[in-house]
Scaffold this active site. Structure first.
Site, PDB file in Angstrom:
ATOM      1  N   ILE A 275       1.099  -0.809  -0.028  1.00  0.00           N
ATOM      2  CA  ILE A 275       0.286  -0.074  -0.127  1.00  0.00           C
ATOM      3  C   ILE A 275       1.041   1.668  -0.163  1.00  0.00           C
ATOM      4  CG2 ILE A 275      -1.460   1.103   1.325  1.00  0.00           C
ATOM      5  CD1 ILE A 275      -2.289  -1.483   2.062  1.00  0.00           C
ATOM      6  N   GLU A 276       0.013   2.275  -1.113  1.00  0.00           N
ATOM      7  CA  GLU A 276       1.766   3.029  -0.797  1.00  0.00           C
ATOM      8  C   GLU A 276       1.023   4.124  -1.771  1.00  0.00           C
ATOM      9  OE1 GLU A 276       5.563   2.648  -3.508  1.00  0.00           O
ATOM     10  OE2 GLU A 276       4.283   0.420  -3.997  1.00  0.00           O
ATOM     11  N   ASN A 277       1.719   5.474  -1.370  1.00  0.00           N
ATOM     12  CA  ASN A 277       1.417   6.605  -1.750  1.00  0.00           C
ATOM     13  C   ASN A 277      -0.058   7.497  -0.531  1.00  0.00           C
ATOM     14  OD1 ASN A 277       1.263   9.500  -3.088  1.00  0.00           O
ATOM     15  ND2 ASN A 277       0.061   8.685  -4.150  1.00  0.00           N
TER      16      ASN A 277
END
Length: 478
Positions: A275-277
């Site tokens: 899970i990024e940004n």
């Protein structure tokens, strides 16, 4: 998984003295001994006893090139008896048939009555009895080693069976459409090199629902060839999805339950959270989710991995990295993949995808917080082509074929330890290409070796060349 990175600027931390909540990240403290007060600014030292990291209230310190450790905290963990004689200011360390006597501020020590001269005597520092670790540990029959890069002192029982510490080679397997065999073919060709595979399978929405194409051929092949198999969960870089998911107890719980269903259904050994940004202000929620996930999965035997953005210090408000609290996350995963690539990214200026110097700084910060035996260094098998008409991503083979097409000379940058070239296309547009290959990879493998990391994580299987994988297979991990 074309990662974006934001430029980071090194800042100086002003640290309060004598705060030992997490001394692995402390770079200054006040020491009181011999009636004097001193400022101690050396990099912190870590301690391992029989392969396990040991934390003590008073951290190990180095005086005159000798490491001193708190006597009772360390040597009782080895099974020794530690006694203090207040009258003579002496500490007794007894183990098996050995008795070592050290006197505070006296360089003469005794092992079973035989005198030895110390370079640095035992001392009372900040009200703790600190003794020279190498002299005492070796004196009672233990092996002692020092890793200058990681600043780790290791004490090992000579009779203890040494666990296989060979490095882990993990590859991410993509599956973008039905029948996609790009990563599958790489798995087949490199089955003897790969220890673990993470299938880049699931996308999560804000409510915790999972969707994705199931790569049954990858799953079946991994199981048939004893390759440890995990699946990943991604938010496709959508900050709003992450916000809705992480800030809701109900949605986090739903995702965890859905992960359990999928792992049981397809026989995955664990999950990788990609899970990024994430919005920086969701930092606490990100950590809370990982805690809930780990405390659900770990007791029933599932492994938890998380992909972490690379950083060289902790900027809590940074747009890309701020949500990831290395210290808070450290207890809640079995493996941490440090995505040490996209130092120069598609939306930015041209440059090395992962310069060796930058990667080393990233690793130094990571191991100051997270145990190195939990860290996999993310390595890239791709490059970027920057021009005024936009940026394209290339596999390694594509980078070579474009250079051949335009007659470009491929250069080696000795500073970043990266390959690059320039060319002008049919429309007269100038391009700059930087890419990773087996030569630049070798510099990263040296860093893995030097800092004793758990291994590497390749993004992504099918992007590499045979020479790239040969570099890994032929690596001396000693």
């Amino acid at each position: 998984m074309e990662k974006m990175m934001r430029k980071v600027y090194i800042m100086l931390f002003i640290l309060l003295p004598i705060i030992f909540v997490n001394y692995t990240s402390v770079f200054a403290m006040i020491l009181q001994y011999d009636g004097q007060t001193y400022e101690y600014t050396a990099q912190p030292v870590k301690l391992r006893v029989n392969g396990e990291t040991v934390s003590t209230d008073m951290p190990p310190i180095i005086l005159n090139d000798r490491t001193l450790v708190p006597a009772r905290d360390v040597f009782e963990k080895l099974g020794a008896k530690v006694n203090w004689d207040e009258k003579y200011k002496q500490v007794y360390v007894t183990y098996a048939n050995k008795v070592i006597i050290l006197t505070i501020n006296n360089k003469t020590a005794y092992i079973n009555g035989i005198t030895s001269e110390l370079d640095v005597p035992a001392k009372i520092i900040n009200d703790k009895t600190m003794i020279p670790v190498a002299f005492v540990a070796k004196g009672i029959g233990f092996n002692v080693s020092w890793n200058e890069k990681t600043r780790v002192v290791s004490i090992q029982d000579k009779n203890m069976v040494v666990v296989d510490d060979s490095k882990v080679v993990l590859g991410y397997a993509t599956y973008y459409y039905d029948g996609d065999k790009t990563s599958y073919n790489s798995m087949v060709n490199n089955k003897d090199v790969l220890d673990e595979v993470i299938t880049h399978t699931y996308t999560v929405d804000g409510l915790g629902n999972l969707t994705g194409l199931i790569p049954t051929n990858q799953i079946d092949f991994a199981k048939a060839n004893n390759i440890n198999l995990k699946a990943s969960v991604t938010n496709q870089f959508d900050s709003e999805v992450a916000k809705k998911l992480l800030e809701s107890t109900e949605n986090r719980s739903k995702l965890i339950n859905n992960i359990l269903v999928q792992m049981k259904k397809y026989g995955y050994s664990g999950i990788c959270i990609d899970i990024e940004n994430v919005y920086a202000y969701d930092r606490e929620y990100m950590t809370r989710f990982m805690k809930e996930l780990y405390e659900t999965l770990s007791p029933i035997g599932y492994l938890v991995t998380i992909d972490l953005p690379a950083k060289t210090y902790d900027n809590k408000t940074a747009a890309w990295q701020g949500a990831f609290d290395y210290e808070g996350l450290a207890p809640y995963a079995d493996q941490f993949v440090i995505m040490a690539y996209d130092e120069h990214y598609p939306q930015g200026t041209a440059g090395s995808v992962a310069s060796a110097g930058w990667v080393e700084k990233v690793v130094k910060y990571a191991i100051s917080i997270i145990p190195e035996d939990k860290i996999l260094l993310g390595v890239a098998a791709y490059g970027y082509d920057w021009s005024t008409s936009g940026t394209r991503s290339y596999t390694i083979s594509k980078a070579y074929s474009v250079a051949a097409k335009y007659g470009a000379t491929i250069n080696w940058d000795t500073v970043s330890k990266s390959q690059y070239y320039e060319y002008t296309d049919e429309k007269g547009i100038k391009h700059k290409v930087w890419f990773e290959n087996e030569k630049s990879l070798a510099a990263k493998l040296d860093i893995v070796n030097d800092y004793d990391l758990k291994g590497i994580s390749i993004w992504a299987l099918g992007y590499e060349t045979q020479a790239y994988m040969d570099e890994i297979e032929n690596q001396d991990w000693s």
